[in-house]
Design an enzyme around this catalytic site. Sequence first.
Site, PDB file in Angstrom:
ATOM      1  N   LYS A 232      -8.026   2.866 -19.564  1.00  0.00           N
ATOM      2  CA  LYS A 232      -8.394   3.128 -20.950  1.00  0.00           C
ATOM      3  C   LYS A 232      -7.185   2.932 -21.862  1.00  0.00           C
ATOM      4  O   LYS A 232      -6.594   1.863 -21.859  1.00  0.00           O
ATOM      5  CB  LYS A 232      -8.997   4.538 -21.047  1.00  0.00           C
ATOM      6  CG  LYS A 232     -10.025   4.849 -19.946  1.00  0.00           C
ATOM      7  CD  LYS A 232     -11.291   4.038 -20.052  1.00  0.00           C
ATOM      8  CE  LYS A 232     -12.196   4.160 -18.835  1.00  0.00           C
ATOM      9  NZ  LYS A 232     -12.556   5.513 -18.434  1.00  0.00           N
TER      10      LYS A 232
ATOM     11  N   ARG B  15       0.845  -1.210   0.000  1.00  0.00           N
ATOM     12  CA  ARG B  15       0.000   0.000   0.000  1.00  0.00           C
ATOM     13  C   ARG B  15       0.877   1.255   0.000  1.00  0.00           C
ATOM     14  O   ARG B  15       0.450   2.325  -0.421  1.00  0.00           O
ATOM     15  CB  ARG B  15      -0.957  -0.030   1.203  1.00  0.00           C
ATOM     16  CG  ARG B  15      -1.873   1.176   1.291  1.00  0.00           C
ATOM     17  CD  ARG B  15      -3.159   0.904   2.092  1.00  0.00           C
ATOM     18  NE  ARG B  15      -2.937   0.174   3.325  1.00  0.00           N
ATOM     19  CZ  ARG B  15      -2.471   0.695   4.466  1.00  0.00           C
ATOM     20  NH1 ARG B  15      -2.186   1.987   4.535  1.00  0.00           N
ATOM     21  NH2 ARG B  15      -2.299  -0.060   5.533  1.00  0.00           N
TER      22      ARG B  15
ATOM     23  N   TYR C 103     -16.374  13.446 -17.227  1.00  0.00           N
ATOM     24  CA  TYR C 103     -16.715  12.048 -17.004  1.00  0.00           C
ATOM     25  C   TYR C 103     -17.820  12.018 -15.939  1.00  0.00           C
ATOM     26  O   TYR C 103     -17.736  12.721 -14.932  1.00  0.00           O
ATOM     27  CB  TYR C 103     -15.464  11.320 -16.511  1.00  0.00           C
ATOM     28  CG  TYR C 103     -15.680   9.868 -16.218  1.00  0.00           C
ATOM     29  CD1 TYR C 103     -15.860   8.958 -17.249  1.00  0.00           C
ATOM     30  CD2 TYR C 103     -15.708   9.404 -14.909  1.00  0.00           C
ATOM     31  CE1 TYR C 103     -16.067   7.621 -16.979  1.00  0.00           C
ATOM     32  CE2 TYR C 103     -15.909   8.067 -14.632  1.00  0.00           C
ATOM     33  CZ  TYR C 103     -16.095   7.183 -15.673  1.00  0.00           C
ATOM     34  OH  TYR C 103     -16.295   5.860 -15.410  1.00  0.00           O
TER      35      TYR C 103
ATOM     36  N   ASP D 219      -7.791  16.063 -16.255  1.00  0.00           N
ATOM     37  CA  ASP D 219      -8.051  14.664 -16.586  1.00  0.00           C
ATOM     38  C   ASP D 219      -7.776  14.523 -18.079  1.00  0.00           C
ATOM     39  O   ASP D 219      -8.529  15.008 -18.918  1.00  0.00           O
ATOM     40  CB  ASP D 219      -9.497  14.303 -16.243  1.00  0.00           C
ATOM     41  CG  ASP D 219      -9.818  12.830 -16.533  1.00  0.00           C
ATOM     42  OD1 ASP D 219      -9.116  12.218 -17.356  1.00  0.00           O
ATOM     43  OD2 ASP D 219     -10.798  12.316 -15.962  1.00  0.00           O
TER      44      ASP D 219
HETATM   45  C1  PLP Z   1     -13.045   6.069 -17.321  1.00  0.00           C
HETATM   46  C2  PLP Z   1     -12.748   7.463 -16.971  1.00  0.00           C
HETATM   47  C3  PLP Z   1     -12.578   7.856 -15.642  1.00  0.00           C
HETATM   48  C4  PLP Z   1     -12.729   6.892 -14.493  1.00  0.00           C
HETATM   49  O1  PLP Z   1     -11.770   5.889 -14.553  1.00  0.00           O
HETATM   50  P1  PLP Z   1     -11.973   4.413 -13.883  1.00  0.00           P
HETATM   51  O2  PLP Z   1     -10.676   3.764 -14.164  1.00  0.00           O
HETATM   52  O3  PLP Z   1     -13.144   3.795 -14.560  1.00  0.00           O
HETATM   53  O4  PLP Z   1     -12.239   4.663 -12.443  1.00  0.00           O
HETATM   54  C5  PLP Z   1     -12.267   9.174 -15.393  1.00  0.00           C
HETATM   55  N1  PLP Z   1     -12.151  10.074 -16.387  1.00  0.00           N
HETATM   56  C6  PLP Z   1     -12.325   9.746 -17.674  1.00  0.00           C
HETATM   57  C7  PLP Z   1     -12.182  10.785 -18.718  1.00  0.00           C
HETATM   58  C8  PLP Z   1     -12.636   8.429 -18.012  1.00  0.00           C
HETATM   59  O5  PLP Z   1     -12.815   8.100 -19.303  1.00  0.00           O
END
Ligand code: PLP
Length: 401
Positions: free
Chosen positions: A215, A67, A120, A190
């Site tokens: 992703k 952790r 998101y 993000d």
């Molecule tokens: C999928 C996504 C998230 C969240 O990510 P997880 O790995 O599903 O928790 C946040 N921001 C964007 C732009 C995303 O596409």
Amino acid sequence: MTESQVPVSDGGAGPVHPETAAVLGGRTDGEASLAPVLYPTSTFSFDSFDEGRRLATAHAPERFYSRYGNPTINAFENTIADLEGAEAARAFSSGMGAISAVILGLCSSGDHVVAQNHLYAGTQLFFQTVCPRMGIDVTFVDGTVPGAFAEAVIPGRTMLVFAETPANPRLDLVDLDDLGSIVGALTVVDSTFATPMVQNPLAHGVDLVLHSATKGIAGANDATLGVVAGSQELISWLWGFATLHGANASPYDAYNAHRGLRTLGARLRQQSETAAALAEFLEGCGEVSEVRYPGLSSHPQHELALRQMRSMGGLLTFDLIGGSEAGKRFVEATSIARQATSLGGPETLICHSATTTHVSLTSEELAAAGIGEGTVRVSCGLEHVDDLVNDIARAIAATEV
Ligand SMILES: *Cc1c(COP(=O)(O)O)cnc(C)c1O
């Protein structure tokens, strides 16, 4: 070459392009394994009483308790830091793990946050439900309007300015230079849709960049992972919070994502090429009212895209004139493109935004986010472009009664 195209990393081989940094990154001196090395262990033994004390009080020890740190996770984090031109990075158990750690790790009750109105949906819900409960006030602004974030900053109260670019789901862009010039609050981007191959927000003066590595970074739908990169000072602070927050990454996911990074450049090049061809095809379809892709000259921020993005990415969004009925017929008529949320993997994924990724939004919020009954998001995969365009063409034809 624009500033965003300048090589980002000195991977020990002098300044290199991001594709090269992704291949070079996160290797330990003397490690002969070409593949990342997996340390699934949750804990590490120490040699002596003194060593135990030293590790227990160390900052981000790599071999103490997973952790706190783990060599497999650290190797992934170091590669991301290289790619983003950051001093340090910290991985989390998911993109939302990273986002919640940034918000809760940096903001206290009474603080104020400025957030983009198109985000998101999970991030948006976090700002709308968790933040108010914690006494954190959030002001939403239209991130496409120059200066909108800066105008909403309350001196002495605003802790964070949170942007997403390209943004879900209509691929609206935020001007990174504009965002990076904000003073008096920490700025966060993000950058999931872009990946570190496409843009590097820190080079524009932004304080923290984060990704859902679930992703494009992992890129094979086999990891759930998040990562944040920035200055050593900010990442150290977040590390302290993260050890208590507990949304630490799994070594298995970090391993998969580190391996995924090695091929990110080639995957993204193909996905961008396919998305550009598909966007052009869709623009010529009578059944489609609007196609959103930053690489199209019809995108309202095409000039900005050319300025701050090295390539245009594999995502596009379009609107079917026939509304929800056409949307339903379309997503059920494809045979190569599959219905699923998520993006950036080898399979082309399509989703009807209003009933899937953004189902938590009210109808007013959907309208404000530009999501209609016939809005479909496509994440282009690695199939041959002609097969995919034919598949989409057949499905579009099937939307007509
Ligand atoms: C999928 C996504 C998230 C969240 O990510 P997880 O790995 O599903 O928790 C946040 N921001 C964007 C732009 C995303 O596409």
